[in-house]
Each structure stands twice: as C-alpha cells, then as structure tokens.
Design a protein around this motif. Structure first.
Motif, PDB file in Angstrom:
ATOM      1  N   THR A  46       0.831  -1.196   0.000  1.00 53.56           N
ATOM      2  CA  THR A  46       0.000   0.000   0.000  1.00 53.56           C
ATOM      3  C   THR A  46       0.871   1.253   0.000  1.00 53.56           C
ATOM      4  O   THR A  46       1.905   1.281   0.660  1.00 53.56           O
ATOM      5  N   GLY A  47       0.458   2.241  -0.723  1.00 54.94           N
ATOM      6  CA  GLY A  47       1.155   3.514  -0.744  1.00 54.94           C
ATOM      7  C   GLY A  47       2.134   3.641  -1.884  1.00 54.94           C
ATOM      8  O   GLY A  47       2.544   4.738  -2.226  1.00 54.94           O
ATOM      9  N   GLY A  48       2.540   2.527  -2.468  1.00 59.96           N
ATOM     10  CA  GLY A  48       3.530   2.568  -3.535  1.00 59.96           C
ATOM     11  C   GLY A  48       4.776   1.831  -3.114  1.00 59.96           C
ATOM     12  O   GLY A  48       4.986   1.536  -1.946  1.00 59.96           O
ATOM     13  N   GLY A  49       5.626   1.537  -4.078  1.00 62.42           N
ATOM     14  CA  GLY A  49       6.860   0.833  -3.751  1.00 62.42           C
ATOM     15  C   GLY A  49       6.596  -0.586  -3.300  1.00 62.42           C
ATOM     16  O   GLY A  49       5.508  -1.130  -3.475  1.00 62.42           O
ATOM     17  N   GLY A  50       7.621  -1.184  -2.740  1.00 61.78           N
ATOM     18  CA  GLY A  50       7.485  -2.557  -2.302  1.00 61.78           C
ATOM     19  C   GLY A  50       8.815  -3.116  -1.878  1.00 61.78           C
ATOM     20  O   GLY A  50       9.752  -2.372  -1.576  1.00 61.78           O
ATOM     21  N   VAL A  64       9.552  -0.865  -7.120  1.00 61.83           N
ATOM     22  CA  VAL A  64       8.956   0.388  -7.583  1.00 61.83           C
ATOM     23  C   VAL A  64       7.605   0.111  -8.237  1.00 61.83           C
ATOM     24  O   VAL A  64       7.516  -0.705  -9.158  1.00 61.83           O
ATOM     25  N   GLY A  67       1.693   5.008  -9.103  1.00 68.12           N
ATOM     26  CA  GLY A  67       0.235   5.023  -9.022  1.00 68.12           C
ATOM     27  C   GLY A  67      -0.300   5.179  -7.622  1.00 68.12           C
ATOM     28  O   GLY A  67      -1.477   5.463  -7.435  1.00 68.12           O
ATOM     29  N   GLY A  68       0.576   5.009  -6.608  1.00 65.12           N
ATOM     30  CA  GLY A  68       0.107   5.152  -5.227  1.00 65.12           C
ATOM     31  C   GLY A  68      -0.989   4.166  -4.913  1.00 65.12           C
ATOM     32  O   GLY A  68      -0.938   3.006  -5.318  1.00 65.12           O
ATOM     33  N   GLY A  69      -2.007   4.643  -4.218  1.00 64.31           N
ATOM     34  CA  GLY A  69      -3.126   3.771  -3.902  1.00 64.31           C
ATOM     35  C   GLY A  69      -2.751   2.672  -2.936  1.00 64.31           C
ATOM     36  O   GLY A  69      -1.835   2.810  -2.129  1.00 64.31           O
ATOM     37  N   ALA A  70      -3.444   1.558  -3.040  1.00 63.89           N
ATOM     38  CA  ALA A  70      -3.320   0.544  -2.000  1.00 63.89           C
ATOM     39  C   ALA A  70      -3.456  -0.862  -2.554  1.00 63.89           C
ATOM     40  O   ALA A  70      -3.999  -1.083  -3.639  1.00 63.89           O
TER      41      ALA A  70
END
Lengths: 477, 246
Positions: A46-50, A64, A67-70
């Motif tokens: 959630t929030g972006g990245g990983g 990477v 889009g953001g979001g969740a």
C-alpha cells in the motif's frame, strides 16, 4: 473493517520511518502476491513501492510501483508482469478505481524497466454497494482466461474477466457479486474447483486487528463460493485458512504461489508482529490442501524431532549400534512392588561408543534413542530460500550435522561448519509432509532430495511428489 | 485496506520519505477518472426497501427464513471511532442509555415519532428487498449520517401454533442485541462481520399468536447490515409464520 485514525497513525509512523533492509520478516502492508523475476522476488504494498528479496527470505525495500493507492496484486503473464492496484485504497465516499499496468521486468535497475500507462478495469461510483479496491488476479489454467476479484467490506466483492493480452477488461465483461463482508479477495484454481480467498475481521489496529483469512469454493469461477458448512460467501461464509498465531496477529491479503507440483506457498501480511514492535510484516507460509480445502502450513520450528520416513514410518538415525537398555522383569511382578520410572537412554550413555569421524545415516525402527533425535535450527548465517531459512540438522546435544556428499550419500559430519552441503531446505508439501533437500550437493548443480531407498537406506535422489519415498514427517521424540 | 486507514496512509506518506519500501520522491495523490453514477442516487427508501404499508399486512419470511420486515427507527447518533471497541459491556451500556422504551414488548406505530435524548426520530415499516436488512442504505435513503449510529428495530412474528425448540440466529455488521417477547435472546459483541447464523441463541419457544422481536444494532464507520432468522432443531430455517409490523 473500520480502524481508528489514532492507532493507524502510530503504526504508520513506525512504518514511515523504517529505512533499513529487513531480514526474515520485512515490513509491508497489504502485500501483492510474491512474484519471481530474473531470480529475485518482488512484492508491492500500500502507498507505492514494495520489497525485493534475492533469496525469498531476506527482504529489503526498493521495488517500484507507481500510481500510489493501495493493496496491489501482481502476476507474470507470458514474458510480462501485470500489476493491478486500487487508486484510492478505499476513500471515505467509496468512490474508487482499479488500474492495471504492464512491465517487462520488475527490476527497477533493468533498462527494460518501464510501466505501461495504467488501464482502468473497475470502478465504484460512491453509491453502489462496492468499493473498487483490493484487486486479486488469477489466470485460469483450464481456460487461459484472466480474472480479477476486488472489493472491500463496503458491500460486495466482485469478479470480473480481464483480457490477458491487454490487461484491460475482456470484451463485454460485467462484474459479478461473489462475496460480502470481506476484503482482499483472491481467486485460485485447484483440482477442479475455483476457490475465493478473502480476509475477514478488522485491520489497521495493530495487535487489536482481528484480520483472518477464509475461503469458499465453487465449480464456477463466478461462484457461488460455498464454505465447508454450505454457507455462501454472499452470506458471509468462509472456512478459516489462517488466523492469529502466537505473537503474529491478524493475517490478511492472501496470495498464492505455486512453486512446483506439490509445493505451494501463501504470501500474506500479519497486522502486527509483537516481536518486531507490533509492525505489520510480510509472511510466507506453506499452503496445504486437505480434503479439497486449503490450509496454512507450518515451517519447521526450531526444536528436536524424530525425522520419520513416510515410506514405512521408520526414523532417520545414525548408523551406530543401538545400545541396549537395562532390562527389568517386565511382567508377572508383584502389584505391591513400588513403581519406579525407567530413565530414557541419555546421550552420555552412548556417545563414547560412536566413531569420532563421519558416520553414515540410516533409517530404522524408532526406539527413542539418542542417535535418532535430531535438533533442527535455522542456519546461523540467516541464509534462506522462498519463505524459510535453511536449516542446520544435528544430533541432539551434539554438533554432529547431517550432510550431503558428492556421491549422493547422506552422512553426518562430527562438526557443523555451515558448508552448503550441511544446510537443508525443508519444504512442507501440499499434503502436509515435508521434502528435505541439501542447499547444495558438492560439485553438483543437481537438485536432489533426501530419499528413502528401500526402508532403511537414506540417500540423495530425484524428488518425486507422488512417492512416499521422497516424503518425511517431523514429530516429537 | 478500508477507507479511514487509507486516509491516514496518504496523510502520513505526504510527509514521510520512506515507507513500505517506497523509493524516495513525491507520491501522487489518488487520481480518479470521472466515475458517473451507475444507478439511482436519489434519497429514497424504495431503492432498497418496500414500504410495508404499501403491501399486505402480513408477509412470509424470506425463502431461507430471514426476517425481512422491520419497523426501523431513524438512527440515534453516537460517536464511535472504531467498531472493535464494541465489547458486550459497551453495547449494553450504549443501548441502555439510548433506548426509546424499556418495554421490550411494545410495538411502535409506523410513521410515529419518538424522542430519544434530544433527537426526535421516526419509525419506518419496511420490507428489505434482500435477506439482509441494510441500515447503511436506510440512512442514505432518509438522508441521515451513515456512520456512528444506534438503530432500534421491532417486528412481529405471527405463529399459527406454538413452535418450541427454535433458535434465533443472527449476523450483524458490527454489533447488536436481540430480544424475543421481552427476553434477551442474543448478544453480538465485538467488531463482527455480517455472517449468516454467526451467533445462535439457546432454544426458545415461539408462542402461538404474536411474538415481538426487538433488535438493537450499533455501528461506527463502515457498512451496517444484519440478517436474522429462526432455526429448528435440525438447523433448518423456520418458515411457518408470517411477519407484520402491528
């Protein structure tokens, strides 16, 4: 379900200040199904990245996802990777949208790394009983069709067909209601059945989160998905797959990983790991199938075990002489005679007679003797593979370690050194038994497993998921 | 991840450099395309309910025995941050402090108003169009705030003969209590999901004639629904009764 702002704040402040790579249990919320790309593992949150892992056990940031979001999901289709994500993660007015996007690689350092423009595949208008977040992807192995489930506690979770070539909606696709009162749904296919995994309970309240993973099944991909007591997931039904265990609180956001035939894993997060400050952590567990239902399996916990062959039930042991225990008269004794327990044979009673060098391994009747009790602990170098550490296997009370040899034998060496042939993968199979494999066979790249040849001879051989010769169980000594 | 949590995530990420393995750099705000309404958005009870006064005075239960006809009182406002504070002690206190009547056998009149605290609230006799009675949709229909509410509901079960050894079975999102003929039958505490037959009562008797069922439902944020029915000794739905609101 319905978290408080205050508690969520405290958790997320901790998450937001987490900067270093994590080992073993990395910090993430709402992880996507773990995907392998060019020998590395990836999950997005959630929030972006990983997170990225080189071995599937040690995780660090760096993945990477724009889009953001969740709560994204990801899967490999052909030679590309499809990532789906909810743009809002659930807005207060329940207006939402889910997008998909492609990438040729998940490695942000690759020159091929470039996401395609997002494609809109689902929406919720803020009035309907659905909130378009939490996508879960499945490529149907029987039809080649791509399906996406989505939704949260606000009304219904839905299933819709996507086009596996474009990642957009399939022509004429219309969402179908498949569940209520849950979120983070994920479809799966197994042995003639479609399964819908879902998360019930409340999230985002740390150790008070009641998240748990349930499942229903159907002969049709669009349901109705029915639980083990005949209750539809459209009635809130669901058979429990994973719940809080020990100090790991609130499992949710299931993702299925088929490693190879007979070995499956599930990715998820726990809302709070009490051993890691109550932070939300990624977890990977074996996924078992029992009587047609998925069950969360267990990695081997550190401890002393009998290693029992599934072939005949005999136990792995050192090839040393069994030392007789003193024999008292075992019947026809006076009932008035006091009963005194007989001591279990101890290591110090027998170890002096064992050779000091290498000792072969053998399989025999379990007699609760020191040469049959194995202490299993995670490798001290923290090395691992997908979802588990490598293990050190020694005779209890000693440093005498199980080891593979170049000529395909299984022996014990007097001292554990951490060499790759002394480290073992222990994967729980989908039937609940285990496969035991050395990290490396000396001078070989062949993947061989511990096999029972006949009833009494352990050796390295090719793993056969359909043979009990290849399977082992661990039980209390 | 539900709405409130996500709002917090976004707020935090706006000021955090690294979260969730996030690379450095700005994060886009949620960017929604235009999403036109897909259906009827008017505030009307008839979208999800049938006003019971428009139908026959007695109705059969739903196919699976669910009770779809209820007199529903407009919601009593109560600040509730999250639903996992809904312990049994909490909901008992909340219902006791926000009760329209301590006579649990009273059947209110459809359309009448009652005063609870400083609020004057109206009773609506409604048939749900589904087996679930959706109180979130009820609040939308009457243009009331959807979150942080206590609901009181009453229905009348008409039995042609006594039906012993039945159990009341309910699912609620998120907490509630049920009474039969003035006696407490069910308590659903904690942050529950709407799961059919989630909590089941001890054996009860539906008497011949009128039986009064009272329900109280409490919810903070999120969807608010419930479903209730009676099960026989074999766990099968009881359906040999009618439902009315008088």
């Amino acid at each position: 379900m319905k978290p408080t702002i205050l508690t969520s704040l405290s958790i997320l402040v901790m998450l937001a200040t987490q900067t270093s790579a994590q080992i073993g249990q990395p910090f993430i919320h709402d992880p996507s199904t773990i995907v392998e790309c060019d020998g590395k593992y990836y999950t997005f949150g959630t929030g972006g990245g990983g997170l990225i892992s080189e071995d599937g056990w040690k995780w660090h940031g760096g993945a990477v996802r724009p889009g953001g979001g969740a709560a994204p999901d990801a899967m490999k289709i052909g030679d590309r990777y499809l990532v789906a994500y909810g743009a809002t993660g659930g807005s207060s007015n329940h207006k939402g949208a889910i997008f998909t996007m492609w990438n040729k690689t998940l490695d942000p350092n690759s020159p091929d790394f470039k996401y395609s423009e997002p494609i809109l595949v689902a929406t919720s208008d803020g009035y309907e009983e659905c909130d378009a977040i939490d996508p879960g992807l499945m490529l149907d192995p029987t039809t080649g069709k791509l399906w996406m489930s989505y939704g949260t506690y606000f009304g219904y979770s839905r299933m819709v067909e996507l086009d596996p070539k474009t990642g957009g909606l399939a022509p004429g696709a219309e969402p179908v209601d498949v569940a209520i009162a849950c979120e983070a749904t994920a479809p799966a296919y197994h042995d003639g059945w479609y399964y819908l995994f879902a998360t019930h309970g409340s999230c985002c309240d740390g150790p008070n989160s009641t998240y748990n993973i349930v499942v229903g099944r159907s002969k049709n991909v669009t349901g109705p998905f029915i639980d083990n007591v005949g209750r539809s997931m459209l009635e809130g039904g669901g058979k429990l797959v994973a719940a809080t265990e020990g100090r790991l609180i609130g499992p949710g956001h299931f993702g299925r990983i088929i490693v190879e035939p007979g070995i499956e894993k599930m990715s998820l997060h726990y809302e709070a790991d009490l051993d890691q400050g109550g932070r939300s952590v990624l977890a990977i567990r074996p996924l078992l199938w029992k009587n047609g239902w998925p069950v969360a399996g267990e990695n081997i916990k550190a401890g002393t075990y009998v290693i029992q062959s599934e072939r005949r039930g005999y136990a792995l042991e050192l090839a040393v002489d069994m030392v007789r225990m003193p024999v008292a008269r075992w019947f026809n004794r006076s009932t008035d005679e006091p009963i005194k327990p007989v001591d279990t044979q101890k290591l110090e009673d027998v170890i002096g007679d064992w050779p000091s060098g290498n000792i072969d391994a053998r399989i025999g009747d379990y007699m609760s003797r020191p040469h049959q009790k194995w202490n299993i602990t995670p490798a001290p170098d923290s090395s691992g593979y997908l979802g588990a550490p490598y293990y050190k296997i020694v005779i209890e009370g000693t440093n005498r370690a199980l080891a593979a040899t170049a000529d395909g034998k299984v022996i014990t060496v007097p001292e554990f050194t951490g060499a790759p042939e002394q480290l073992w993968m222990i994967d729980q199979l989908t039937d609940g038994t285990y496969r035991i494999m050395p990290k490396q066979v000396p001078n070989s790249n062949e993947k061989l497993a511990l096999i029972s040849f006949g009833d009494s001879t352990p050796a390295l051989g090719k793993f056969d998921v359909n043979s009990d010769n290849s399977k082992w169980s661990f039980r209390a000594p | 991840m539900p709405a409130v949590a996500f709002t917090v995530v976004i707020a935090l990420l706006a000021n955090a450099d690294i979260a969730f393995g996030q690379p450095p750099g700005g994060r886009p705000r949620p960017n929604l395309p235009p999403i036109p309404p897909k259906g009827d958005t008017t505030h009307t009870l008839t979208r999800d309910f049938v006003p019971a006064s428009n139908t026959k005075s007695e109705t059969a239960p739903h196919d699976n025995g669910f009770i779809q006809r209820w007199l529903a009182l407009e919601p009593i406002r109560k600040e509730i941050q999250r639903n996992n504070i809904l312990t049994e002690t909490y909901i008992r206190t909340a219902f006791a402090e926000n009760n329209f009547s301590t006579d649990f056998n009273v059947v209110p009149k459809n359309g009448r108003k009652v005063k609870v605290g400083d609020q004057r609230l109206q009773w609506h006799a409604l048939d749900s169009k589904t087996f679930i009675f959706n109180l979130y949709n009820f609040t939308y229909a009457i243009n009331k705030p959807p979150y942080g509410n206590i609901f009181w509901l009453v229905t009348v079960i008409n039995c042609p003969e006594e039906i012993p050894n039945v159990r009341m079975a309910a699912g609620v999102n998120s907490g509630g209590m049920f009474w039969l003929n003035g006696e407490e039958a069910l308590v659903l505490s904690g942050d529950r999901d709407m799961v059919v037959d989630n909590v089941v009562s001890q054996p009860l008797t539906l008497k011949k004639g009128k039986n009064i069922v009272r329900a109280a439902i409490i919810n903070g944020p999120g969807m608010c629904t419930f479903a209730v029915r009676f099960l026989d000794e074999n766990g099968s739905p009881v359906k040999n009764f009618t439902i009315s609101y008088e």
